[in-house]
Design a protein around this motif. Structure first.
Motif, PDB file in Angstrom:
ATOM      1  N   ARG A  19       0.844  -1.193   0.000  1.00  0.00           N
ATOM      2  CA  ARG A  19       0.000   0.000   0.000  1.00  0.00           C
ATOM      3  C   ARG A  19       0.877   1.238   0.000  1.00  0.00           C
ATOM      4  N   ARG A  20       0.584   2.154  -0.915  1.00  0.00           N
ATOM      5  CA  ARG A  20       1.330   3.409  -0.972  1.00  0.00           C
ATOM      6  C   ARG A  20       0.387   4.535  -1.343  1.00  0.00           C
ATOM      7  N   LEU A  21       0.824   5.742  -1.040  1.00  0.00           N
ATOM      8  CA  LEU A  21      -0.002   6.925  -1.241  1.00  0.00           C
ATOM      9  C   LEU A  21       0.193   7.461  -2.656  1.00  0.00           C
ATOM     10  N   CYS A  22      -0.919   7.776  -3.310  1.00  0.00           N
ATOM     11  CA  CYS A  22      -0.897   8.355  -4.656  1.00  0.00           C
ATOM     12  C   CYS A  22      -1.643   9.674  -4.643  1.00  0.00           C
ATOM     13  N   ASP A 117      -5.370   9.164  -2.848  1.00  0.00           N
ATOM     14  CA  ASP A 117      -5.865   7.845  -2.458  1.00  0.00           C
ATOM     15  C   ASP A 117      -4.674   6.995  -2.051  1.00  0.00           C
ATOM     16  N   THR A 118      -4.947   5.861  -1.476  1.00  0.00           N
ATOM     17  CA  THR A 118      -3.896   4.942  -1.077  1.00  0.00           C
ATOM     18  C   THR A 118      -4.288   3.531  -1.502  1.00  0.00           C
ATOM     19  N   GLY A 119      -3.295   2.756  -1.891  1.00  0.00           N
ATOM     20  CA  GLY A 119      -3.563   1.396  -2.330  1.00  0.00           C
ATOM     21  C   GLY A 119      -2.424   0.883  -3.191  1.00  0.00           C
ATOM     22  N   VAL A 120      -2.700  -0.160  -3.943  1.00  0.00           N
ATOM     23  CA  VAL A 120      -1.685  -0.766  -4.798  1.00  0.00           C
ATOM     24  C   VAL A 120      -1.370   0.171  -5.962  1.00  0.00           C
ATOM     25  N   PHE A 128       2.012   3.019 -14.195  1.00  0.00           N
ATOM     26  CA  PHE A 128       1.711   2.381 -12.927  1.00  0.00           C
ATOM     27  C   PHE A 128       0.516   1.453 -13.088  1.00  0.00           C
ATOM     28  N   SER A 129       0.561   0.328 -12.404  1.00  0.00           N
ATOM     29  CA  SER A 129      -0.570  -0.586 -12.394  1.00  0.00           C
ATOM     30  C   SER A 129      -1.163  -0.626 -10.996  1.00  0.00           C
ATOM     31  N   GLY A 130      -2.427  -0.972 -10.914  1.00  0.00           N
ATOM     32  CA  GLY A 130      -3.092  -1.049  -9.623  1.00  0.00           C
ATOM     33  C   GLY A 130      -4.275  -0.115  -9.544  1.00  0.00           C
ATOM     34  N   PRO A 131      -5.138  -0.322  -8.558  1.00  0.00           N
ATOM     35  CA  PRO A 131      -6.371   0.463  -8.458  1.00  0.00           C
ATOM     36  C   PRO A 131      -6.179   1.900  -8.003  1.00  0.00           C
ATOM     37  N   ALA A 132      -5.155   2.185  -7.217  1.00  0.00           N
ATOM     38  CA  ALA A 132      -5.002   3.531  -6.664  1.00  0.00           C
ATOM     39  C   ALA A 132      -4.780   4.601  -7.743  1.00  0.00           C
ATOM     40  N   PRO A 133      -3.881   4.396  -8.731  1.00  0.00           N
ATOM     41  CA  PRO A 133      -3.734   5.420  -9.779  1.00  0.00           C
ATOM     42  C   PRO A 133      -5.022   5.669 -10.550  1.00  0.00           C
TER      43      PRO A 133
END
Length: 264
Positions: A19-22, A117-120, A128-133
């Motif tokens: 989990r990281r901040l975007c 947001d925060t997440g993958v 970038f891949s993942g829901p957060a971006p």
């Protein structure tokens, strides 16, 4: 939004489940500027983001950033304090923009939309891949967020955070965070649907002269109390809980959702 991490990448491979901040910041009505002014606006955006980070004790040089003309997208290093970004960073960004705009005529002012947001958010071949971006992009372009900034003429910044950050961080009230300064919206953009929480730093959400989008005639309702009244409910095999979307609640599948009266 196409994401290409042109800034510094991490020195070691990043696990996909971290989990990281975007966040992303976008200039309001960027197309109104001519070419020289667009160049200047991009430079101001970069300086404003860097200065707010440094004044908050954050190392902007470690952010993996993606400049896109009128927009900067960033994935922050693992372990970045979320409360610090939502608190001091937002405060310093709003103050810096306000100070700049106070010396400019309306046509030369720079106002920003900021989504967090925060997440993958793992690096991939083309971005970038993942829901957060994806979520950040949808929050940033939500009509309710654009309307909030357009309605509040005195504001230089509008911030929208995900429901996850609001529940986990804002409601903790640390670093000066106040849940009552936020207004809940429901965002539907393309395939994305979810709640977000909007704040206009420096603008009182109870100020009837600058009402929130969709506020009732008597002025905006108290955001925290309104959220409690409007929260939908569901029943599944006798288990009661709170749902943010018909049929889904934070990863749990609900086979039959029955809205509560407060959410109607």
């Amino acid at each position: 939004m196409t994401l290409h991490p042109t800034g510094r990448t991490w020195d070691t491979p990043r696990p996909d489940d971290t989990r990281r901040l975007c966040l992303a910041a976008d200039i309001e009505q960027y197309s109104r500027f001519d070419t020289p002014d667009q160049w200047a606006a991009q430079a101001r955006l970069a300086r404003a983001m860097r200065a707010a980070a440094e004044r908050s004790g954050l190392d902007h040089g470690r952010w993996s950033t993606q400049p896109q003309g009128d927009l900067e997208f960033a994935v922050l290093p693992p372990g970045t304090p979320e409360q610090l970004v939502l608190g001091e960073f937002v405060t310093h960004l709003a103050a810096g923009l306000g100070g700049y705009n106070a010396t400019r005529r309306p046509a030369g002012r720079m106002r920003l939309r900021l989504a967090i947001d925060t997440g993958v958010a793992a690096t991939a071949a083309l971005g970038f891949s993942g829901p957060a971006p994806i979520a950040v992009a949808r929050y940033l372009n939500a009509p309710e967020v654009k309307q909030a900034l357009a309605t509040a003429g005195s504001a230089s910044l509008v911030v929208v955070v995900s429901d996850r950050l609001y529940q986990d961080v804002v409601r903790s009230r640390v670093h000066g965070l106040d849940p009552e300064q936020y207004h809940r919206i429901h965002v539907r953009q393309k395939e994305f649907a979810g709640y977000g929480w909007v704040r206009l730093p420096g603008v009182d959400p109870q100020d009837e002269r600058e009402p929130w989008p969709g506020a009732p005639e008597g002025g905006p309702r108290h955001p925290a109390r309104a959220a409690e009244r409007e929260q939908p409910s569901f029943v599944q095999h006798g288990v009661h809980g709170t749902g943010i979307q018909a049929g889904v609640i934070h990863g749990s599948i609900v086979y039959r959702a029955v809205p509560g009266e407060a959410g109607r």
